[in-house]
Design an enzyme around this catalytic site. Sequence first.
Site, PDB file in Angstrom:
ATOM      1  N   ARG A  56       0.787  -1.240   0.000  1.00  0.00           N
ATOM      2  CA  ARG A  56       0.000   0.000   0.000  1.00  0.00           C
ATOM      3  C   ARG A  56       0.820   1.291   0.000  1.00  0.00           C
ATOM      4  O   ARG A  56       0.245   2.374  -0.060  1.00  0.00           O
ATOM      5  CB  ARG A  56      -0.975   0.043   1.179  1.00  0.00           C
ATOM      6  CG  ARG A  56      -1.989  -1.081   1.202  1.00  0.00           C
ATOM      7  CD  ARG A  56      -3.267  -0.674   1.884  1.00  0.00           C
ATOM      8  NE  ARG A  56      -3.083  -0.224   3.241  1.00  0.00           N
ATOM      9  CZ  ARG A  56      -4.011   0.425   3.932  1.00  0.00           C
ATOM     10  NH1 ARG A  56      -5.174   0.707   3.376  1.00  0.00           N
ATOM     11  NH2 ARG A  56      -3.795   0.789   5.166  1.00  0.00           N
ATOM     12  N   ASP A  57       2.144   1.213   0.083  1.00  0.00           N
ATOM     13  CA  ASP A  57       2.938   2.443   0.026  1.00  0.00           C
ATOM     14  C   ASP A  57       4.257   2.192  -0.690  1.00  0.00           C
ATOM     15  O   ASP A  57       5.313   2.657  -0.259  1.00  0.00           O
ATOM     16  CB  ASP A  57       3.179   3.000   1.428  1.00  0.00           C
ATOM     17  CG  ASP A  57       3.668   4.450   1.411  1.00  0.00           C
ATOM     18  OD1 ASP A  57       3.452   5.141   0.384  1.00  0.00           O
ATOM     19  OD2 ASP A  57       4.270   4.888   2.406  1.00  0.00           O
ATOM     20  N   LEU A  58       4.188   1.461  -1.805  1.00  0.00           N
ATOM     21  CA  LEU A  58       5.390   1.177  -2.578  1.00  0.00           C
ATOM     22  C   LEU A  58       5.820   2.437  -3.327  1.00  0.00           C
ATOM     23  O   LEU A  58       5.030   3.037  -4.054  1.00  0.00           O
ATOM     24  CB  LEU A  58       5.132   0.042  -3.574  1.00  0.00           C
ATOM     25  CG  LEU A  58       6.326  -0.366  -4.434  1.00  0.00           C
ATOM     26  CD1 LEU A  58       7.432  -0.951  -3.569  1.00  0.00           C
ATOM     27  CD2 LEU A  58       5.900  -1.369  -5.495  1.00  0.00           C
TER      28      LEU A  58
END
Length: 204
Positions: A56-58
């Site tokens: 979710r935060d690549l």
Amino acid sequence: PGGSLFDLLHPKGVDFCEDGTHGSFTVLLEGLRLVRLMQDCAQGLAFLHGRGIVHRDLKSMNLLLDAERAHLKVCDFGLSRSALLTAKMTRVGSIQWAAPEVLLGVAYGPRADVWSFGVVLWELCTGAIPYSGIPRPKLARMVALDGMRLPIPRVSPHRCPTQLVRLIGVCFQEERARPQFHQIINILDACEDGLRKGSPGGVS
């Protein structure tokens, strides 16, 4: 010890602000080095997805390098969630790397990470920061509602194999049409084989 992938691409004079502004000094990676770093990234995400986790935060800031800057590790799992969740999730992550479904705050799954992977690959191919200079609220609206996408870069196949450039566009498709990471790993492996055999464009 090697810092982040973002640090590698922008080693000095970079002021990464909320509005996406930054310095102009950029390092461009080429060929096998570029492919191998993305192989590490894809393998890390495949490992997560295989265990039912969405990162979710690549983004390039969350990809860390070893001392030789030859290998890459995925980090920062503070926003990771179970892929089995079907309810609406909060909007998270960094706007420039976030998929439209994430920006909309609707239910989404592992392929949201595939979109973000495509943005990181775009960074490597161009040496630029995605959507630089566009204010965050405007950017979120343009990507989520207006269908804005990063332009597919035109780069030499000796630096970035043609198949990787095509992969960027595939990662930016509608959620269900995006590949899974085991498929992305196969594409990256084929690119590596092509570069080793002297075919920089990769297999067609």
